[in-house]
Write a protein that holds these residues in place. Structure first.
Motif, short mmCIF file in Angstrom:
data_model
loop_
_atom_site.label_atom_id
_atom_site.label_comp_id
_atom_site.label_asym_id
_atom_site.label_seq_id
_atom_site.Cartn_x
_atom_site.Cartn_y
_atom_site.Cartn_z
N ASP A 37 0.83 -1.21 0.00
CA ASP A 37 0.00 0.00 0.00
C ASP A 37 0.87 1.26 0.00
OD1 ASP A 37 -2.31 -1.55 0.01
OD2 ASP A 37 -2.65 -1.32 2.17
N GLU A 41 1.16 4.07 -3.04
CA GLU A 41 0.94 5.49 -2.78
C GLU A 41 2.15 6.32 -3.23
OE1 GLU A 41 0.53 8.33 1.12
OE2 GLU A 41 -0.48 6.38 1.19
N GLU A 45 2.56 9.16 -6.29
CA GLU A 45 3.09 10.50 -6.02
C GLU A 45 4.25 10.82 -6.97
OE1 GLU A 45 4.23 10.35 -1.91
OE2 GLU A 45 2.16 10.55 -1.19
#
Length: 67
Positions: A37, A41, A45
């Protein structure tokens, strides 16, 4: 979330998924699922902030990696 080492960004940009996950797990003391996870993420980004640094397209990036 605890700050990740810069090496994680380099590993993501260099398509070194396993080493990035290992570093995330060691840094955060988390499970593999949690590391995935965090990786996802951070990947998004970086894709948003530095799209020209990625050699592979989104479709190509994860091809052949199964978790």
């Amino acid at each position: 979330m605890e700050q990740l080492p810069e090496s994680v960004d380099r590993e993501i940009l260099e398509h070194r998924i396993i080493p990035a996950l290992v570093t995330i797990r060691e840094t955060l003391g988390c499970t593999l699922h949690q590391a995935l996870d965090v990786f996802a993420e951070r990947y998004e980004e970086l894709r948003d902030d530095r799209p020209d640094d990625f050699i592979l397209s989104r479709d190509e990036y994860g091809r052949g990696f199964y978790s």
